[in-house]
Scaffold this active site. Structure first.
Site, PDB file in Angstrom:
ATOM      1  N   SER A 284     -37.213  25.036  42.276  1.00 34.36           N
ATOM      2  CA  SER A 284     -36.313  26.142  41.989  1.00 34.36           C
ATOM      3  C   SER A 284     -35.647  25.867  40.648  1.00 34.36           C
ATOM      4  O   SER A 284     -35.353  24.722  40.311  1.00 34.36           O
ATOM      5  CB  SER A 284     -35.262  26.239  43.087  1.00 34.36           C
ATOM      6  N   LYS A 290     -34.866  22.060  46.127  1.00 33.14           N
ATOM      7  CA  LYS A 290     -35.865  22.961  46.708  1.00 33.14           C
ATOM      8  C   LYS A 290     -37.300  22.601  46.335  1.00 33.14           C
ATOM      9  O   LYS A 290     -37.600  22.206  45.220  1.00 33.14           O
ATOM     10  CB  LYS A 290     -35.598  24.405  46.234  1.00 33.14           C
ATOM     11  N   GLU A 297     -46.748  31.691  50.572  1.00 34.99           N
ATOM     12  CA  GLU A 297     -46.014  32.971  50.562  1.00 34.99           C
ATOM     13  C   GLU A 297     -46.827  34.065  49.895  1.00 34.99           C
ATOM     14  O   GLU A 297     -46.871  35.210  50.360  1.00 34.99           O
ATOM     15  CB  GLU A 297     -44.673  32.818  49.829  1.00 34.99           C
TER      16      GLU A 297
END
Ligand code: ARG
Length: 468
Positions: A284, A290, A297
């Site tokens: 991130s 993260k 996804e």
């Protein structure tokens, strides 16, 4: 030669130039260029047939075939002059042919229309493309079976879920093999689509056939089709072969999407079952802790895209009168898009899975927790003669008591068990292990190692065979 957007393409019929916006709107070259190889193959078969039937002289056919070879070389060398004013791949090839070989090039289109030409090209193209899809599916199938085998010994156990509530423990190998079974059916759906599209529209001409004495069986055979299509209207008007391919692809993408979703869940901090390979995750830009599952996804999201492609063409074809309508030009972009999407998703999934790091302690702990072994206790009582419905309710009471006390099943002593039913004996305690639970489901198709091992061996043999 035609100028930009010129109606001179159509001979003397039109008094006005094509409107520039209309020409751009009509232009399919940017996407149907992909059909060039099939367009050349179809044209070669047609030219040979015309000569065989005496519609062209041998010399005329020879010159045309030579011209087609030169076009192939130009396209491959990227020196072919693609021109938007020629509207589509078919007109581009034909116009170039006449430039290269002279007037005789114009004879290639005898007894042919772009309507049967495009339907033929697309079937030829799809035949190659779907064969490549099957190959990519087989690659992923091999990875799934290899992963299933890798985690069989020692057996990695994780919770199986219903309603996303921990239900009963299962082998990770069993989970991998579930996706193998789904993917195998996805493959047979693609093979079915391939089987049904294997017939030749060529020679249907615009819609009614032709007055020239052509040999449609010959061109069908030359192009490797099983047979010519039996009705000329159907041959130019039908796109169910594209719809079938799109629907097989979409269902296949749904399989990948479900697998991707499980990876997103299982790699989250909340589950902690698996870590994604760094090469397939991203960080991130703001939160240093993260590691995001972008690739799963995206695979999940791309199902939305292929569904859209399928719905697009379903909607285009719905209510379309026979025979050819320009609406049918809208079949190509969704088809190409869905094929590209599915093929790259298959490849990515196959590359990602072997890089996963599973965490057996965490999965096992989760498999044992949440009262996932409650069914085993109920089955135990039922084996001892208690009607299953009653056993279900006895164990339900045990679970409620433990829940109230903040305890789990593995906390139970024999005395405590016997206070609920005197059918419980020492061996009931051994049931309360995830290994025992998994091993006890030794029915065909069940999660016991013996069953899963047998299925893996069978799957490996299946994968050695030619899928067609
Ligand atoms: N580009 C057209 C298509 O993809 C080719 C067929 C055109 N036929 C016609 N009658 N305008 O469908």
């Amino acid at each position: 030669m035609a100028e930009k957007g010129s109606n001179k393409l159509w001979g003397g019929r039109f008094a006005e130039e094509t409107n520039e916006l209309a020409a751009a709107f009509n232009n399919s070259l940017p996407f149907d260029r992909r059909l060039w190889r099939e367009d050349l193959d179809g044209s070669r078969a047609h030219a040979r047939m015309l000569a065989k039937q005496g519609i062209l002289t041998e010399e005329e056919a020879r010159v045309i075939l030579e011209g087609l070879d030169r076009i192939e070389a130009e396209i491959e060398a990227d020196t072919f002059p693609w021109r938007d004013e020629y509207e589509d791949v078919h007109m581009n090839v034909e116009a170039r042919l006449t430039e290269l070989v002279g007037e005789v090039g114009g004879k290639l289109h005898t007894a042919r229309s772009r309507n049967d030409q495009v339907a033929t090209d697309l079937r030829l193209w799809l035949r190659r493309a779907l064969a490549a899809v099957v190959e990519a599916q087989q690659e992923l199938a091999r990875v799934l079976v290899a992963e299933a085998e890798r985690h069989l010994e020692p057996p990695l156990i994780l919770p199986g879920y219903t309603h996303l509530q921990r239900a009963q423990p299962v082998l990770l190998s069993h989970w991998f093999m579930a996706y193998y079974e789904m993917l195998s059916r996805d493959t047979t759906r693609v093979l079915d689509a391939l089987f049904r599209l294997d017939e030749s529209p060529l020679g249907a001409a615009a819609l009614a056939g032709t007055s020239f004495p052509i040999d449609r069986h010959y061109t069908a055979e030359q192009l490797g089709f099983l047979e010519p299509m039996r009705n000329s209207l159907d041959a130019v008007a039908s796109r169910d072969f594209v719809l079938e391919a799109l629907s097989a692809i979409t269902i296949g993408q749904l399989t990948l999407s479900r697998l991707a979703e499980e990876l997103v869940l299982y790699s989250s901090f909340e589950f902690g079952f698996v870590t994604l390979p760094d090469a397939f995750a991203t960080g991130s830009s703001i939160m240093p802790q993260k590691k995001n599952p972008d690739i799963p996804e995206l695979i999940r999201a791309k199902a939305g895209r292929t569904i859209g492609d399928l719905v697009t063409l379903l909607t285009v074809v719905k209510g379309l009168p026979l025979a050819y309508n320009k609406d049918l030009q809208e079949d190509k972009e969704p088809l190409f898009d869905a094929l590209d999407t599915y093929t790259s998703s298959l490849r990515l999934m196959g590359a990602l899975l072997p890089g996963l790091t599973w965490h057996p302690e965490t999965t096992k702990k989760a498999a044992a927790g949440g009262f996932a072994l409650a069914t085993d206790l109920a089955d135990y009582l039922a084996r001892k003669g208690m009607p299953f419905r009653q056993a279900h309710s006895v164990v339900g009471r045990i679970v409620r008591k433990l829940q109230e006390e903040g305890r789990d099943l593995d906390d139970l002593s024999l005395d405590e068990l016997r206070s609920f039913s005197d059918l419980f004996d020492e061996d009931a305690l051994t049931l309360l292990s995830v290994e025992g639970s998994v091993a006890s489901r030794n029915v065909y198709g069940g999660t016991a190692p013996e069953q899963v091992r047998a299925r893996i061996a069978e799957a490996k043999r299946e994968l050695e065979e030619d899928p067609s």
